[in-house]
Design an enzyme around this catalytic site. Structure first.
Site, PDB file in Angstrom:
ATOM      1  N   GLY A 243       0.786  -1.241   0.000  1.00 21.74           N
ATOM      2  CA  GLY A 243       0.000   0.000   0.000  1.00 21.74           C
ATOM      3  C   GLY A 243       0.810   1.278   0.000  1.00 21.74           C
TER       4      GLY A 243
ATOM      5  N   ILE B  71      -7.295  -9.632 -11.411  1.00 21.65           N
ATOM      6  CA  ILE B  71      -7.925  -9.177 -12.651  1.00 21.65           C
ATOM      7  C   ILE B  71      -9.412  -8.939 -12.360  1.00 21.65           C
ATOM      8  CG2 ILE B  71      -8.460  -9.846 -15.044  1.00 21.65           C
ATOM      9  CD1 ILE B  71      -5.530  -9.903 -14.912  1.00 21.65           C
TER      10      ILE B  71
ATOM     11  N   HIS C 113       1.277   0.885 -13.082  1.00 17.95           N
ATOM     12  CA  HIS C 113       2.035  -0.300 -13.463  1.00 17.95           C
ATOM     13  C   HIS C 113       3.515   0.069 -13.530  1.00 17.95           C
ATOM     14  CE1 HIS C 113       2.770  -4.198 -15.266  1.00 17.95           C
ATOM     15  NE2 HIS C 113       3.591  -3.584 -16.096  1.00 17.95           N
TER      16      HIS C 113
HETATM   17  C1  GAR Z   1       3.616  -1.173  -7.319  1.00 17.74           C
HETATM   18  O1  GAR Z   1       4.952  -1.210  -7.758  1.00 17.74           O
HETATM   19  C2  GAR Z   1       2.674  -1.200  -8.497  1.00 17.74           C
HETATM   20  O2  GAR Z   1       3.172  -0.527  -9.617  1.00 17.74           O
HETATM   21  C3  GAR Z   1       2.591  -2.685  -8.765  1.00 17.74           C
HETATM   22  O3  GAR Z   1       2.539  -3.270  -7.491  1.00 17.74           O
HETATM   23  C4  GAR Z   1       3.256  -2.468  -6.580  1.00 17.74           C
HETATM   24  C5  GAR Z   1       2.382  -2.207  -5.379  1.00 17.74           C
HETATM   25  O4  GAR Z   1       3.092  -1.530  -4.390  1.00 17.74           O
HETATM   26  N1  GAR Z   1       1.442  -3.005  -9.539  1.00 17.74           N
HETATM   27  C6  GAR Z   1       1.431  -3.914 -10.495  1.00 17.74           C
HETATM   28  O5  GAR Z   1       2.405  -4.575 -10.792  1.00 17.74           O
HETATM   29  C7  GAR Z   1       0.103  -4.074 -11.213  1.00 17.74           C
HETATM   30  N2  GAR Z   1       0.261  -4.815 -12.418  1.00 17.74           N
HETATM   31  P1  GAR Z   1       2.335  -0.843  -3.198  1.00 17.74           P
HETATM   32  O6  GAR Z   1       1.390  -1.888  -2.587  1.00 17.74           O
HETATM   33  O7  GAR Z   1       3.416  -0.464  -2.232  1.00 17.74           O
HETATM   34  O8  GAR Z   1       1.586   0.334  -3.724  1.00 17.74           O
END
Ligand code: GAR
Length: 201
Positions: free
Chosen positions: A11, A91, A108
């Site tokens: 998060g 998804i 992303h």
């Molecule tokens: C982030 O790096 C986001 O870009 C990626 O997951 C991570 C979540 O981090 N999302 C994806 O890969 C979606 N395809 P967070 O929970 O610390 O925000």
């Protein structure tokens, strides 16, 4: 604009939106709800700390559409107008996406259309990319294929690992997502056949 955030884990992107909102950088945004599909998500602590309502909806005991219907009911209850996917590793069904057409934003960790899917950093390194970055885009029915709102570039260093690259990209994610949400919540994003046009303030 009443915004719900969907997250599955750490998060940190959710936190970047909370911080931007508390700084006054998201004047048109009201972060009203966090939805998690993982009871252990650290995003929950962040919501509690900042007095944002949150709900855990389990996806392991039901079909995809049944889960999405449960999420949609909650979003309706909160009169949500926009949805942010902040590390939401699931998804969404066609039903969900068409219900919130052009109202769902995702981040992303690559320069889409390069390296979609779940292993963006690894794929960038394996392809010997010299630059990567992050993309905020509208969500459509494909995987990481929706119209691109904005991107931030990061140079890939020869000795980068998935960890070093992802941590540098994450810094840019935390700038890009609040920026994109501000534009969206200010009605400054126009989807055209050539992509997303950013309207002047
Ligand atoms: C982030 O790096 C986001 O870009 C990626 O997951 C991570 C979540 O981090 N999302 C994806 O890969 C979606 N395809 P967070 O929970 O610390 O925000």
């Amino acid at each position: 604009m009443r915004i719900a955030v969907l997250a599955s884990g750490r998060g940190s992107n959710f936190q970047s939106l909370i911080d931007a909102s508390e700084r006054g950088d998201l004047p048109n945004v009201d972060l009203v709800l966090l939805v998690v599909n993982n009871k252990e998500a650290k995003a929950i602590d962040r919501a509690e700390k900042h007095s944002i309502d949150w709900i855990f909806i389990n996806h392991t005991d039901k079909e995809r559409v049944a889960f999405d219907i449960e999420v949609m009911a909650k979003l309706d209850e909160y009169n949500v107008e926009g949805i942010i996917l902040a590390g939401f590793m699931r998804i969404l069904s066609k039903e969900f996406i068409s219900n919130y057409k052009n109202r769902i934003l995702n981040i992303h960790p690559s320069l889409l259309p390069l390296f979609p899917g779940a292993h963006a950093h690894r794929d960038a390194l394996e392809a010997n990319a010299t630059k990567s970055g992050c993309t905020v885009h509208f969500v459509d029915e494909g995987v990481d294929t929706g119209s691109i709102i904005l991107q931030k570039e990061v140079v890939v260093k020869p000795d980068d690992t998935e960890e070093t690259l992802s941590s540098r990209i994450l810094v840019q994610e935390h700038i890009a997502f609040p920026e994109a949400l501000h534009l969206f919540s200010s009605n400054r994003l126009k989807i055209t056949s050539n992509g997303v046009e950013i309207l002047p303030p």
